[in-house]
Design a protein around this motif. Structure first.
Motif, PDB file in Angstrom:
ATOM      1  N   GLN A 322      39.616  26.671  30.706  1.00  0.00           N
ATOM      2  CA  GLN A 322      40.759  26.154  31.320  1.00  0.00           C
ATOM      3  C   GLN A 322      42.014  26.042  31.053  1.00  0.00           C
ATOM      4  N   CYS A 323      42.539  25.966  29.640  1.00  0.00           N
ATOM      5  CA  CYS A 323      43.687  26.295  29.368  1.00  0.00           C
ATOM      6  C   CYS A 323      44.161  27.468  29.422  1.00  0.00           C
ATOM      7  N   PHE A 324      43.448  28.757  29.492  1.00  0.00           N
ATOM      8  CA  PHE A 324      43.600  29.965  29.727  1.00  0.00           C
ATOM      9  C   PHE A 324      43.662  30.089  31.176  1.00  0.00           C
ATOM     10  N   SER A 325      42.843  29.716  32.019  1.00  0.00           N
ATOM     11  CA  SER A 325      43.070  29.812  33.418  1.00  0.00           C
ATOM     12  C   SER A 325      44.207  29.125  34.071  1.00  0.00           C
ATOM     13  N   VAL A 326      44.654  27.957  33.715  1.00  0.00           N
ATOM     14  CA  VAL A 326      45.946  27.121  34.315  1.00  0.00           C
ATOM     15  C   VAL A 326      47.080  28.259  33.837  1.00  0.00           C
ATOM     16  N   ASN A 327      47.111  28.594  32.672  1.00  0.00           N
ATOM     17  CA  ASN A 327      48.165  29.420  32.389  1.00  0.00           C
ATOM     18  C   ASN A 327      48.283  30.812  33.193  1.00  0.00           C
ATOM     19  N   LEU A 328      47.177  31.282  33.485  1.00  0.00           N
ATOM     20  CA  LEU A 328      46.970  32.759  33.966  1.00  0.00           C
ATOM     21  C   LEU A 328      47.311  32.375  35.486  1.00  0.00           C
ATOM     22  N   PHE A 329      47.146  31.421  36.157  1.00  0.00           N
ATOM     23  CA  PHE A 329      47.627  31.160  37.630  1.00  0.00           C
ATOM     24  C   PHE A 329      49.059  30.883  37.380  1.00  0.00           C
ATOM     25  N   ALA A 330      49.674  30.275  36.175  1.00  0.00           N
ATOM     26  CA  ALA A 330      51.398  30.026  36.201  1.00  0.00           C
ATOM     27  C   ALA A 330      51.813  31.377  35.751  1.00  0.00           C
ATOM     28  N   THR A 331      51.073  32.358  35.146  1.00  0.00           N
ATOM     29  CA  THR A 331      51.864  33.602  35.150  1.00  0.00           C
ATOM     30  C   THR A 331      51.850  34.592  36.256  1.00  0.00           C
ATOM     31  N   ILE A 332      51.268  34.244  37.271  1.00  0.00           N
ATOM     32  CA  ILE A 332      51.311  34.734  38.539  1.00  0.00           C
ATOM     33  C   ILE A 332      52.635  34.432  39.240  1.00  0.00           C
ATOM     34  N   THR A 333      52.921  33.109  39.193  1.00  0.00           N
ATOM     35  CA  THR A 333      54.211  32.724  39.602  1.00  0.00           C
ATOM     36  C   THR A 333      55.463  33.370  39.110  1.00  0.00           C
ATOM     37  N   GLU A 334      55.248  33.514  37.837  1.00  0.00           N
ATOM     38  CA  GLU A 334      56.077  34.189  36.866  1.00  0.00           C
ATOM     39  C   GLU A 334      56.514  35.705  37.188  1.00  0.00           C
ATOM     40  N   ALA A 335      55.369  36.308  37.151  1.00  0.00           N
ATOM     41  CA  ALA A 335      55.405  37.661  37.124  1.00  0.00           C
ATOM     42  C   ALA A 335      55.566  38.437  38.412  1.00  0.00           C
ATOM     43  N   VAL A 336      55.191  37.634  39.498  1.00  0.00           N
ATOM     44  CA  VAL A 336      55.041  37.952  40.873  1.00  0.00           C
ATOM     45  C   VAL A 336      55.923  37.414  41.806  1.00  0.00           C
ATOM     46  N   SER A 337      56.647  38.267  42.676  1.00  0.00           N
ATOM     47  CA  SER A 337      57.544  37.819  43.678  1.00  0.00           C
ATOM     48  C   SER A 337      56.906  36.901  44.747  1.00  0.00           C
ATOM     49  N   PRO A 338      57.544  35.774  44.954  1.00  0.00           N
ATOM     50  CA  PRO A 338      57.093  34.452  45.875  1.00  0.00           C
ATOM     51  C   PRO A 338      56.418  35.246  47.177  1.00  0.00           C
ATOM     52  N   ASP A 339      56.773  36.339  47.617  1.00  0.00           N
ATOM     53  CA  ASP A 339      56.153  36.879  49.104  1.00  0.00           C
ATOM     54  C   ASP A 339      54.956  37.698  48.823  1.00  0.00           C
ATOM     55  N   ARG A 340      54.658  37.743  47.502  1.00  0.00           N
ATOM     56  CA  ARG A 340      53.363  38.384  46.982  1.00  0.00           C
ATOM     57  C   ARG A 340      52.364  37.465  46.398  1.00  0.00           C
ATOM     58  N   ILE A 341      52.672  36.369  46.229  1.00  0.00           N
ATOM     59  CA  ILE A 341      51.663  35.314  45.375  1.00  0.00           C
ATOM     60  C   ILE A 341      50.323  35.133  45.953  1.00  0.00           C
ATOM     61  N   GLY A 342      50.377  34.851  47.417  1.00  0.00           N
ATOM     62  CA  GLY A 342      48.962  34.630  48.053  1.00  0.00           C
ATOM     63  C   GLY A 342      48.327  35.562  48.003  1.00  0.00           C
ATOM     64  N   ARG A 343      48.752  36.792  48.414  1.00  0.00           N
ATOM     65  CA  ARG A 343      47.668  37.963  48.293  1.00  0.00           C
ATOM     66  C   ARG A 343      47.242  38.654  46.811  1.00  0.00           C
ATOM     67  N   VAL A 344      48.025  38.470  46.193  1.00  0.00           N
ATOM     68  CA  VAL A 344      47.758  38.838  44.461  1.00  0.00           C
ATOM     69  C   VAL A 344      46.892  37.655  44.118  1.00  0.00           C
ATOM     70  N   THR A 345      46.860  36.513  44.302  1.00  0.00           N
ATOM     71  CA  THR A 345      46.110  35.657  44.049  1.00  0.00           C
ATOM     72  C   THR A 345      44.621  35.801  44.487  1.00  0.00           C
ATOM     73  N   ALA A 346      44.680  36.145  46.045  1.00  0.00           N
ATOM     74  CA  ALA A 346      43.369  36.369  46.334  1.00  0.00           C
ATOM     75  C   ALA A 346      42.586  37.580  46.008  1.00  0.00           C
ATOM     76  N   VAL A 347      43.301  38.615  45.703  1.00  0.00           N
ATOM     77  CA  VAL A 347      42.730  39.826  44.872  1.00  0.00           C
ATOM     78  C   VAL A 347      42.024  39.467  43.566  1.00  0.00           C
ATOM     79  N   ALA A 348      42.834  38.515  42.804  1.00  0.00           N
ATOM     80  CA  ALA A 348      42.531  38.024  41.542  1.00  0.00           C
ATOM     81  C   ALA A 348      41.267  37.193  41.704  1.00  0.00           C
ATOM     82  N   ALA A 349      41.144  36.298  42.588  1.00  0.00           N
ATOM     83  CA  ALA A 349      39.971  35.599  42.744  1.00  0.00           C
ATOM     84  C   ALA A 349      38.672  36.597  43.362  1.00  0.00           C
TER      85      ALA A 349
END
Length: 410
Positions: A322-349
């Motif tokens: 769970q510690c890893f998972s929380v920080n992996l989702f946070a990494t999305i917000t740091e590595a991906v531009s805001p207009d891509r976050i939703g779709r990148v998260t969907a691909v990851a899930a």
């Protein structure tokens, strides 16, 4: 005031997440009763577990669009009502194809859970308080995994397994009634702090060609296998190893998921503590590596003969996950531009669920072949060790600006 409509809706979102976990985990708790009555073997259960994952994988490309189309007011009862009806349908199943259909329906409807909850909290809370609400929601989702082994075994032994599925469905439908009563008295205007998405500027082709997308998706595949394995096969692992019944395993399983909830809360708080006045991104990377090393210890559960020794190891593993998972989702917000976050998260899930589906299916066949749990635990632990390495290789260029982390469920 705590009992404002805003906080009541937050409480309902949390409760919906709890019901989500109860419905998905119930079959794992009731597995001994179902095997006895219906004559299932491990391969049959592996097929059912994989079918749930397949339902989620099939639904992920569409649920994000549906949630955005409906809006949070309507999406919540559609999501909770849908998976509650799917849970109740298990009680009407007698054959393996009927159970497979029910598991597919449950997986596809429960895929709406996380995007619906995040969109709802975006509408309900301002930016300053939204991350706190998301963190509470993420940790509270473990309450379902905690409560299921505490209560379902006793309902199952007293009333039968079919009554358990009907009760879960009824609770979800009652939730929908309460939601309509409260939600109809709230203004659902999008908050001013949330900008409209820039539709059409970035295509799916660009997103799928971006290595950052596959950095996140690959780490999700490598790390999520431990979560899905222990969620669906953990009760059987303890039952098979210790010989204890489902009622006797209730408290040890609850302790395992209490540890997971603690790990979720710690995962949100530790990066700032580790970073101090330094780089939050560097601190997060270190925490991802530490969490992966801790989660990879899962084969050590087989060293213990006692249920509490095994439960402590599995709790430690899920806390690290769970510690890893929380920080992996946070990494999305740091590595991906805001207009891509939703779709990148969907691909990851989608990729994480697909990897989980394959592992759950294969676990049933490994156990049916008499190999036991050791090969599966070794494989999941080794995969976890590769997750931070995969991220490090594909995310060589670090962002110059760290955004506020978005905390998501496992």
């Amino acid at each position: 005031m705590f009992f404002s409509r805003q906080n009541l809706l937050l409480l309902l979102v949390i409760t919906g997440g709890v019901l989500n976990y109860v419905d998905r985990q119930m079959i794992a708790i009731l597995k001994p009763l179902l095997e006895k009555e219906l004559g299932w073997n491990d391969a049959d259960y592996g097929n059912l577990s994989a079918m749930f994952q397949f339902g989620a994988v099939a639904a992920f490309p569409f649920v994000g669009w549906l949630v955005d189309r409906l809006g949070p007011k309507a999406a919540n009862p559609v999501a909770v009502g849908g998976w509650s009806l799917a849970a109740a349908a298990h009680a009407l199943a007698w054959s393996m194809p009927q159970f497979m259909a029910a598991r597919f329906a449950l997986g596809s409807t429960e895929a709406m859970g996380t995007p619906t909850a995040i969109k709802t909290l975006t509408f309900l809370f301002e930016a300053r308080t939204r991350s706190v609400a998301l963190g509470v929601m993420n940790a509270a989702s473990c309450l379902g995994a905690i409560g299921t082994p505490l209560f379902i075994p006793f309902f199952g032994l007293a009333l039968g397994w079919r009554a358990c599925f009907l009760l879960a469905g009824a609770l979800g439908l009652a939730w929908c009634v309460v939601w309509f009563f409260v939600a109809n008295r709230v203004s659902w205007r999008a908050p001013e702090t949330v900008s409209e998405p820039t539709r059409g500027q970035i295509s799916w082709r660009e997103i799928l060609a971006d290595r950052r997308t596959w950095a996140i998706a690959g780490a999700k595949v490598l790390s999520d296998q431990a979560w899905w394995l222990l969620l669906f096969w953990g009760p059987d692992l303890l039952h098979r190893t210790t010989g204890l019944g489902i009622a006797e395993l209730a408290i040890p399983l609850a302790v395992v998921y209490i540890a997971a909830a603690v790990g979720s809360l710690a995962g949100g708080a530790l990066p700032a503590v580790i970073a101090g006045k330094g780089s939050l991104v560097s601190a997060r990377n270190r925490l991802l590596t530490i969490s992966a090393l801790a989660a990879a210890t899962m084969p050590l559960a087989l060293v213990f003969d006692s249920v509490w020794g095994m439960a402590l190891v599995l709790g430690f593993v899920l806390a690290a996950h769970q510690c890893f998972s929380v920080n992996l989702f946070a990494t999305i917000t740091e590595a991906v531009s805001p207009d891509r976050i939703g779709r990148v998260t969907a691909v990851a899930a989608l990729c994480g669920n697909l990897g989980g589906m394959l592992l759950l299916w294969q676990t049933g066949r490994i156990l049916s072949g008499g190999a036991g749990y050791l090969p599966v635990l070794l494989f999941s632990g080794a995969a976890y060790l590769l997750a931070p390495l995969w991220l490090r290789v594909l995310l060589r260029a670090r962002p110059s600006r760290a955004q506020e982390p978005l905390i998501g469920a496992a």
